[in-house]
Design a protein around this motif. Structure first.
Motif, PDB file in Angstrom:
ATOM      1  N   ASP A   4     -12.083  -8.823  29.712  1.00  0.00           N
ATOM      2  CA  ASP A   4     -10.752  -8.862  29.119  1.00  0.00           C
ATOM      3  C   ASP A   4      -9.755  -8.040  29.919  1.00  0.00           C
ATOM      4  N   ILE A  51      -3.812 -10.844  27.343  1.00  0.00           N
ATOM      5  CA  ILE A  51      -4.588 -10.695  26.118  1.00  0.00           C
ATOM      6  C   ILE A  51      -3.603 -10.595  24.951  1.00  0.00           C
ATOM      7  N   HIS A  93      -7.675 -12.338  22.448  1.00  0.00           N
ATOM      8  CA  HIS A  93      -8.231 -13.167  23.508  1.00  0.00           C
ATOM      9  C   HIS A  93      -7.201 -13.599  24.532  1.00  0.00           C
ATOM     10  N   TRP A  94      -7.684 -14.329  25.533  1.00  0.00           N
ATOM     11  CA  TRP A  94      -6.854 -15.063  26.481  1.00  0.00           C
ATOM     12  C   TRP A  94      -7.646 -16.295  26.901  1.00  0.00           C
TER      13      TRP A  94
END
Length: 114
Positions: A4, A51, A93-94
């Motif tokens: 991340d 993110i 998240h991404w």
């Protein structure tokens, strides 16, 4: 880009609003909120970052074409086509398209009208 901490910004992404509904007149307590449906296209090598979280913006995703990689908690999970993921208050998240062809998803969420 497996962790991340290595999340890139957004690049190679197109977002098209397909529909929205003002939820204020529909549901008590939902003033200022809308339900929206978007088509998100991620080009090969593209990413939807950085993110981000979904606190106050719950939703769900359905992958229409190809594979989209979702990065959460240092884990990369591939979805699609047809499979998707929920985005709730715990989602941080991404996304990326690791493939060689354009990936497409449908994203439906509840957001502030502003």
């Amino acid at each position: 880009m497996n962790g991340d901490s290595a999340a890139p910004g957004t690049r190679g992404v197109a977002v098209e609003l397909l529909a929205s509904v003002d939820l204020g007149p529909e549901l008590e307590g939902m003033d200022g909120r809308q339900l929206r449906m978007r088509m998100v296209t991620i080009e090969p090598g593209g990413s939807f970052g950085p993110i981000h979280d979904h606190k106050g913006r719950p939703g769900t995703v359905y992958v229409l074409q190809r594979i989209i990689t979702d990065h959460r908690d240092g884990i990369a999970t591939e979805y699609g086509p047809g499979l998707g993921w929920p985005e709730d208050r715990n989602t941080v998240h991404w996304l990326e398209n690791r493939g060689s062809l354009r990936a497409v998803e449908i994203s439906i969420d509840i957001v502030s009208r502003d």
